[in-house]
Structure formats: C-alpha cells, structure tokens
Write a protein that holds these residues in place. Structure first.
Motif, PDB file in Angstrom:
ATOM      1  N   VAL A  74       0.847  -1.182   0.000  1.00  0.00           N
ATOM      2  CA  VAL A  74       0.000   0.000   0.000  1.00  0.00           C
ATOM      3  C   VAL A  74       0.886   1.236   0.000  1.00  0.00           C
ATOM      4  O   VAL A  74       1.795   1.358   0.814  1.00  0.00           O
ATOM      5  N   THR A  75       0.622   2.125  -0.941  1.00  0.00           N
ATOM      6  CA  THR A  75       1.357   3.380  -1.015  1.00  0.00           C
ATOM      7  C   THR A  75       0.405   4.516  -0.692  1.00  0.00           C
ATOM      8  O   THR A  75      -0.667   4.611  -1.290  1.00  0.00           O
ATOM      9  N   ILE A  76       0.780   5.339   0.259  1.00  0.00           N
ATOM     10  CA  ILE A  76      -0.003   6.543   0.529  1.00  0.00           C
ATOM     11  C   ILE A  76       0.532   7.601  -0.418  1.00  0.00           C
ATOM     12  O   ILE A  76       1.644   8.097  -0.266  1.00  0.00           O
ATOM     13  N   GLY A  77      -0.266   7.887  -1.427  1.00  0.00           N
ATOM     14  CA  GLY A  77       0.181   8.774  -2.492  1.00  0.00           C
ATOM     15  C   GLY A  77       0.082  10.233  -2.143  1.00  0.00           C
ATOM     16  O   GLY A  77       0.922  11.032  -2.554  1.00  0.00           O
ATOM     17  N   GLY A  78      -0.925  10.618  -1.409  1.00  0.00           N
ATOM     18  CA  GLY A  78      -1.080  12.026  -1.116  1.00  0.00           C
ATOM     19  C   GLY A  78      -2.108  12.287  -0.052  1.00  0.00           C
ATOM     20  O   GLY A  78      -2.981  11.466   0.209  1.00  0.00           O
ATOM     21  N   ILE A  79      -1.960  13.432   0.544  1.00  0.00           N
ATOM     22  CA  ILE A  79      -2.928  13.921   1.517  1.00  0.00           C
ATOM     23  C   ILE A  79      -3.441  15.242   0.964  1.00  0.00           C
ATOM     24  O   ILE A  79      -2.662  16.155   0.685  1.00  0.00           O
ATOM     25  N   VAL A  80      -4.743  15.317   0.775  1.00  0.00           N
ATOM     26  CA  VAL A  80      -5.359  16.515   0.221  1.00  0.00           C
ATOM     27  C   VAL A  80      -5.993  17.293   1.366  1.00  0.00           C
ATOM     28  O   VAL A  80      -6.859  16.784   2.070  1.00  0.00           O
ATOM     29  N   TYR A  81      -5.513  18.522   1.567  1.00  0.00           N
ATOM     30  CA  TYR A  81      -6.042  19.410   2.595  1.00  0.00           C
ATOM     31  C   TYR A  81      -6.858  20.475   1.875  1.00  0.00           C
ATOM     32  O   TYR A  81      -6.332  21.235   1.069  1.00  0.00           O
ATOM     33  N   MET A  82      -8.155  20.509   2.143  1.00  0.00           N
ATOM     34  CA  MET A  82      -9.053  21.411   1.432  1.00  0.00           C
ATOM     35  C   MET A  82      -9.421  22.605   2.297  1.00  0.00           C
ATOM     36  O   MET A  82      -9.704  22.450   3.483  1.00  0.00           O
TER      37      MET A  82
END
Length: 177
Positions: A74-82
């Motif tokens: 499992v790769t955590i590709g990104g964290i999107v902060y809106m």
C-alpha cells in the motif's frame, strides 16, 4: 465521475472515515502503464473544526486508519487538505490544525496537496487575494517544503480539476516506484 464533494450546509457531511476503492481511471492508466492494474483508495475524512468531534479525535482516527491500512503493498500517495476560499476569516484553530497535519505527515510535504475550493462563491480578485494570503502565511512552510497548491471547483459536472489533482498524486507515486 465526482471524486469528492464538499458540504454546503452548516452541519458536516462526513462524520466517519469513508474509504472508496476505485480502479485507475482510463485516462490516467494510459499515462502510467506500470500503475494501471493498481486500485486507488480515496479516503474522505471528517473536516477539522467539526461540530461532531474534536480535532484531536479526528486526527487520532485518521492516524489509526493509516496505521491499520499501511502494508508493504500500500502506497499513501497524497494527503489533500481542502480550504474553503469563500471564508472571510480563518478560524484560530486552522493554524492548530495545520500544525497537527504537519505532525501527522512528518517532514516530507511533497505528497501534501493544498486545495482551495468554493471559487464560484467569491469574486475572482477576492479569491486570489485570499489565496495569496494563504501562500504567504498559513501554507508558507508547507509550500516551501514541497506541498503543491491546486484550485478545485465545486461543480460535479467539471471533474477536470479533480483529475489534475489525482494525476499529480499518481505522478508523484509513479516517480517513487
């Protein structure tokens, strides 16, 4: 296809973490053939400054979910902060929440995507001024250390901005693999 939705009412939309598994979109699979057989999991989390739960509880849930789901494949590709660009003022807790996000992420911000939403709710010059302020204050350190900014419209019939963000995340994952 709508990748995410931001709530428009006073009450929060998302009260629990919700993971949605989807195959790689065809347009992105063509661009990244070595990732085309992989699935994408988008995780919608309760927003910070939530009326249903304390920020530290929300971050604990996110951390717990990440720890439980992290595996060698499992790769955590990104964290999107809106962030809602139509807000006239940032809450005091926004700075605290960003500090907690920094602790959660660590020192590598290259997989953090800062997204401003609700552009259709403000005049372009107002939104641009608020965006510049975010860049020079609250988001400055994150951007200096590799975070990327995007704008997203709130119209589900215009997914191009969402695909750009997803493409950016996948591009970052592709370079690591």
């Amino acid at each position: 296809m709508q990748l995410w939705d931001t709530g428009h009412g006073l009450e929060p939309c998302t009260q629990d973490l919700q993971a949605v598994k989807m195959p790689m979109p065809w347009d992105l699979a063509e661009k990244y053939p070595n990732l085309c057989s992989r699935n994408i999991v988008l995780v919608d989390t309760p927003g910070l400054d939530n009326t249903c739960a304390d920020d530290s509880e929300i971050l604990r849930r996110i951390s717990s979910w990440l720890a439980k789901c992290y595996a060698p494949d499992v790769t955590i590709g990104g964290i999107v902060y809106m962030a809602d660009i139509s807000q006239q003022r940032m809450h005091k807790s926004t700075g605290t929440n960003l500090e907690m996000l920094k602790e959660l992420v660590g020192i590598d911000y290259h997989h953090v995507i800062l997204v401003t939403t609700q552009w259709d709710e403000v005049l372009p010059e107002v939104g641009q001024a608020r965006e510049r302020e975010l860049q020079s204050t609250l988001w400055k350190e994150l951007i200096e250390k590799g975070a990327t900014m995007f704008r997203a419209t709130s119209h589900p019939e215009n997914p191009d901005g969402h695909h750009q963000i997803l493409g950016h995340i996948i591009d970052h994952v592709d370079r690591r693999e």
